[in-house]
Write an enzyme that holds these catalytic residues in place. Sequence first.
Site, PDB file in Angstrom:
ATOM      1  N   GLN A 192       0.853  -1.338  -0.088  1.00  0.00           N
ATOM      2  CA  GLN A 192       0.099  -0.135  -0.001  1.00  0.00           C
ATOM      3  C   GLN A 192       0.935   1.404  -0.011  1.00  0.00           C
ATOM      4  O   GLN A 192       0.405   2.158  -0.482  1.00  0.00           O
ATOM      5  CB  GLN A 192      -0.962  -0.021   1.272  1.00  0.00           C
ATOM      6  CG  GLN A 192      -2.093   0.992   1.151  1.00  0.00           C
ATOM      7  CD  GLN A 192      -3.224   0.211   0.276  1.00  0.00           C
ATOM      8  OE1 GLN A 192      -3.755  -0.822   0.313  1.00  0.00           O
ATOM      9  NE2 GLN A 192      -3.813   0.980  -0.540  1.00  0.00           N
TER      10      GLN A 192
ATOM     11  N   LYS B  81       1.899   1.740  -3.579  1.00  0.00           N
ATOM     12  CA  LYS B  81       0.655   2.064  -4.247  1.00  0.00           C
ATOM     13  C   LYS B  81       0.194   3.445  -4.135  1.00  0.00           C
ATOM     14  O   LYS B  81      -0.131   4.158  -5.030  1.00  0.00           O
ATOM     15  CB  LYS B  81      -0.250   1.096  -3.992  1.00  0.00           C
ATOM     16  CG  LYS B  81      -1.605   1.111  -4.633  1.00  0.00           C
ATOM     17  CD  LYS B  81      -2.915   0.198  -4.115  1.00  0.00           C
ATOM     18  CE  LYS B  81      -2.418  -1.330  -4.117  1.00  0.00           C
ATOM     19  NZ  LYS B  81      -3.423  -1.963  -3.871  1.00  0.00           N
TER      20      LYS B  81
ATOM     21  N   LYS C 275      -2.695  -0.884   6.607  1.00  0.00           N
ATOM     22  CA  LYS C 275      -3.879  -1.901   6.171  1.00  0.00           C
ATOM     23  C   LYS C 275      -4.379  -2.596   7.845  1.00  0.00           C
ATOM     24  O   LYS C 275      -3.635  -2.540   8.537  1.00  0.00           O
ATOM     25  CB  LYS C 275      -3.115  -2.956   5.322  1.00  0.00           C
ATOM     26  CG  LYS C 275      -4.133  -3.970   4.673  1.00  0.00           C
ATOM     27  CD  LYS C 275      -4.791  -3.452   3.528  1.00  0.00           C
ATOM     28  CE  LYS C 275      -5.644  -3.928   3.072  1.00  0.00           C
ATOM     29  NZ  LYS C 275      -6.190  -3.499   1.486  1.00  0.00           N
TER      30      LYS C 275
ATOM     31  N   ASP D 213     -12.078  -3.494   2.052  1.00  0.00           N
ATOM     32  CA  ASP D 213     -11.042  -4.529   1.270  1.00  0.00           C
ATOM     33  C   ASP D 213     -12.070  -5.965   1.231  1.00  0.00           C
ATOM     34  O   ASP D 213     -13.265  -5.802   1.438  1.00  0.00           O
ATOM     35  CB  ASP D 213      -9.966  -4.848   2.059  1.00  0.00           C
ATOM     36  CG  ASP D 213      -9.064  -5.687   1.308  1.00  0.00           C
ATOM     37  OD1 ASP D 213      -8.619  -5.219  -0.085  1.00  0.00           O
ATOM     38  OD2 ASP D 213      -8.618  -6.887   1.474  1.00  0.00           O
TER      39      ASP D 213
ATOM     40  N   SER E 294     -10.660   6.989  -3.052  1.00  0.00           N
ATOM     41  CA  SER E 294     -10.819   7.286  -1.454  1.00  0.00           C
ATOM     42  C   SER E 294     -10.127   8.298  -1.066  1.00  0.00           C
ATOM     43  O   SER E 294     -10.444   9.057  -0.068  1.00  0.00           O
ATOM     44  CB  SER E 294      -9.833   5.961  -0.672  1.00  0.00           C
ATOM     45  OG  SER E 294     -10.792   4.719  -0.617  1.00  0.00           O
TER      46      SER E 294
HETATM   47  P1  NDP Z   1     -14.602  -8.992  -2.562  1.00  0.00           P
HETATM   48  O1  NDP Z   1     -14.983  -9.722  -1.085  1.00  0.00           O
HETATM   49  O2  NDP Z   1     -15.816  -7.967  -2.750  1.00  0.00           O
HETATM   50  O3  NDP Z   1     -14.607 -10.018  -3.497  1.00  0.00           O
HETATM   51  C1  NDP Z   1     -13.708 -11.115  -3.465  1.00  0.00           C
HETATM   52  C2  NDP Z   1     -14.094 -12.055  -4.554  1.00  0.00           C
HETATM   53  O4  NDP Z   1     -12.830 -13.009  -4.765  1.00  0.00           O
HETATM   54  C3  NDP Z   1     -15.177 -12.837  -4.336  1.00  0.00           C
HETATM   55  O5  NDP Z   1     -15.900 -13.062  -5.422  1.00  0.00           O
HETATM   56  C4  NDP Z   1     -14.492 -14.049  -3.655  1.00  0.00           C
HETATM   57  O6  NDP Z   1     -15.281 -15.349  -3.664  1.00  0.00           O
HETATM   58  C5  NDP Z   1     -13.354 -14.350  -4.383  1.00  0.00           C
HETATM   59  N1  NDP Z   1     -12.328 -15.027  -3.663  1.00  0.00           N
HETATM   60  C6  NDP Z   1     -11.897 -14.612  -2.310  1.00  0.00           C
HETATM   61  N2  NDP Z   1     -11.054 -15.855  -1.964  1.00  0.00           N
HETATM   62  C7  NDP Z   1     -10.864 -16.725  -3.119  1.00  0.00           C
HETATM   63  C8  NDP Z   1     -10.183 -17.853  -3.480  1.00  0.00           C
HETATM   64  N3  NDP Z   1      -9.268 -18.198  -2.462  1.00  0.00           N
HETATM   65  N4  NDP Z   1      -9.893 -18.436  -4.760  1.00  0.00           N
HETATM   66  C9  NDP Z   1     -11.023 -17.739  -5.626  1.00  0.00           C
HETATM   67  N5  NDP Z   1     -11.819 -16.776  -5.379  1.00  0.00           N
HETATM   68  C10 NDP Z   1     -11.806 -16.162  -4.050  1.00  0.00           C
HETATM   69  O7  NDP Z   1     -13.363  -8.120  -2.689  1.00  0.00           O
HETATM   70  P2  NDP Z   1     -12.783  -7.186  -3.468  1.00  0.00           P
HETATM   71  O8  NDP Z   1     -13.303  -7.235  -4.841  1.00  0.00           O
HETATM   72  O9  NDP Z   1     -13.050  -5.931  -2.977  1.00  0.00           O
HETATM   73  O10 NDP Z   1     -11.164  -7.343  -3.669  1.00  0.00           O
HETATM   74  C11 NDP Z   1     -10.697  -8.355  -4.362  1.00  0.00           C
HETATM   75  C12 NDP Z   1      -9.258  -8.335  -4.461  1.00  0.00           C
HETATM   76  O11 NDP Z   1      -9.001  -6.855  -4.781  1.00  0.00           O
HETATM   77  C13 NDP Z   1      -8.295  -8.328  -3.099  1.00  0.00           C
HETATM   78  O12 NDP Z   1      -7.173  -8.857  -3.306  1.00  0.00           O
HETATM   79  C14 NDP Z   1      -8.532  -7.077  -2.562  1.00  0.00           C
HETATM   80  O13 NDP Z   1      -7.314  -6.753  -1.491  1.00  0.00           O
HETATM   81  C15 NDP Z   1      -8.015  -6.190  -3.865  1.00  0.00           C
HETATM   82  N6  NDP Z   1      -8.394  -4.779  -3.836  1.00  0.00           N
HETATM   83  C16 NDP Z   1      -9.694  -4.183  -3.618  1.00  0.00           C
HETATM   84  C17 NDP Z   1      -9.847  -2.803  -3.482  1.00  0.00           C
HETATM   85  C18 NDP Z   1     -11.331  -2.360  -3.610  1.00  0.00           C
HETATM   86  O14 NDP Z   1     -11.486  -1.201  -3.690  1.00  0.00           O
HETATM   87  N7  NDP Z   1     -12.413  -3.070  -3.188  1.00  0.00           N
HETATM   88  C19 NDP Z   1      -8.873  -2.189  -3.866  1.00  0.00           C
HETATM   89  C20 NDP Z   1      -7.460  -2.581  -4.238  1.00  0.00           C
HETATM   90  C21 NDP Z   1      -7.380  -3.899  -4.122  1.00  0.00           C
HETATM   91  P3  NDP Z   1     -16.018 -15.773  -2.405  1.00  0.00           P
HETATM   92  O15 NDP Z   1     -17.367 -15.021  -2.303  1.00  0.00           O
HETATM   93  O16 NDP Z   1     -16.501 -17.241  -2.623  1.00  0.00           O
HETATM   94  O17 NDP Z   1     -15.279 -15.523  -1.026  1.00  0.00           O
END
Ligand code: NDP
Length: 448
Positions: free
Chosen positions: A114, A117, A129, A169, A380
């Site tokens: 972070q 970034k 974080k 997150d 943000s």
């Molecule tokens: P969400 O919780 O909204 O979604 C995460 C998604 O990933 C879900 O579909 C989840 O499925 C899936 N997932 C989680 N663990 C696994 C796994 N082991 N194998 C396959 N699929 C998996 O999170 P975000 O979309 O917010 O975040 C996703 C990624 O992006 C993270 O790495 C986060 O740190 C990063 N990120 C997010 C930001 C944001 O603004 N939201 C900013 C920058 C980075 P399930 O429902 O089954 O858990």
Amino acid sequence: MADVETYLKGLKETIIRRDPNQTEFQEAVFAVLDSLKPVLEKHPEYVKTNVLGSLVEPERVIQFRVPWQDDEGNYQVNRGFRVQFNSAIGPYKGGLRLHPSVNLSIVKFLGFEQILKNSLTGLPIGGGKGGSDFNPKGKSDLEIMRFCQSFMTELQKYIGPDMDVPAGDIGVGGREIGYLYGQYKRLNGSQRGILTGKGLEYGGSLARTEATGFGLIYYLDALVKGKNDSLKDKIVKISGAGNVAIYALKKAQEDGAKVVTVSDSNGYVYDPNGIDLETVKQIKEVERGRIKEYADRISTAKYFEGSVWDLDIKYDIALPCATQNEIDEEQAQLIVKSGVKYVAEGANMPSTSKAIAVYKANKVIYGPAKAANAGGVAVSALEMSQNSERLSWTFEDVDDQLQAIMKNIYDISEAANKEYDLGDDLQAGANIAGFEKVAKAMLAQGIV
Ligand code: NDP
């Protein structure tokens, strides 16, 4: 003064000796250290002042107990974390993650990433974080609320608009931010911008929900244009079906690409006709269901258990948007074999270091997470600005700034590549561009 090689070796040994079990943290830090070698060779002052020794050590680590009561009346206890990693260029900024896998190593790896970034966004935000090993899956709204209230009761001692401003997150979306914010306000009696990702009714920013996914595609667009290419008619695989995946899907489709997969932690759907955005949004955002249900509703789609990266099809672009280490070396080889030209990371550290080596060896253009997914934290920071001004900007205002920020991240990464003669290595470019700003700020402020 030690030569660069010896200096970096010593630093790595110290990190391993101090925290031998923090493998995710080590992996993230070592990847950065390796790419900073040419910078250290050109700037001996960074070695002399051991600025990297400070950069890899969090300014502060807070760990706390989070007791709460479930709907059956049982007393539950989780572990909460906030790592305030680096405030050289602004207040600590970074999300809160609620997932059973959360531990200090993961929070530190995310906090470290972070820092760079946030620096790349060009906005005045430091790196932090946090999160908890609480599992939100299957919990009722009231259980989520009780957990969030307990978590904030402790966290509120350490955050503030000029000090540390957490966000969402994995596992922390609008609902959780609302509960956390409500509890902060109740304990402090003040309306302050201490969290971002807030609801639009109480200080949130337009375009924050879309920011990470849209930002990923803006960055990707700059990247493909840099290769005299375009997104039009490209076949794209996306993993995940959460916040990042959904808005990456939306923007990629608007730019004329065909996205054929989305996934969750159980499996993935493949729709050769292109994924239907509204169906995914209905299942994930409205019903909070599983992605399997997509195949029950869309006749051209098939559901498979396992990892989407194991699906053997021809495609052009891979956008991992789920979680860390979801692509290993073997899957990276399959990605190469499938004809993929570009990988851009929506999730944080979704590719293992061995997977990244496979991309690079095969000339796949690789956009690393800290550059490609910086759109979320950038907006943000824009939310913080709006809160300070007590104004709300329009969607177009925010979206225009987001586009400019993502294009600039690509440009400064490219410029760093050119300066250090690193070819197409955008990972090194992003590490260097992010690092140099933080390092200069740290040195200017003395040994603190
Ligand atoms: P969400 O919780 O909204 O979604 C995460 C998604 O990933 C879900 O579909 C989840 O499925 C899936 N997932 C989680 N663990 C696994 C796994 N082991 N194998 C396959 N699929 C998996 O999170 P975000 O979309 O917010 O975040 C996703 C990624 O992006 C993270 O790495 C986060 O740190 C990063 N990120 C997010 C930001 C944001 O603004 N939201 C900013 C920058 C980075 P399930 O429902 O089954 O858990």
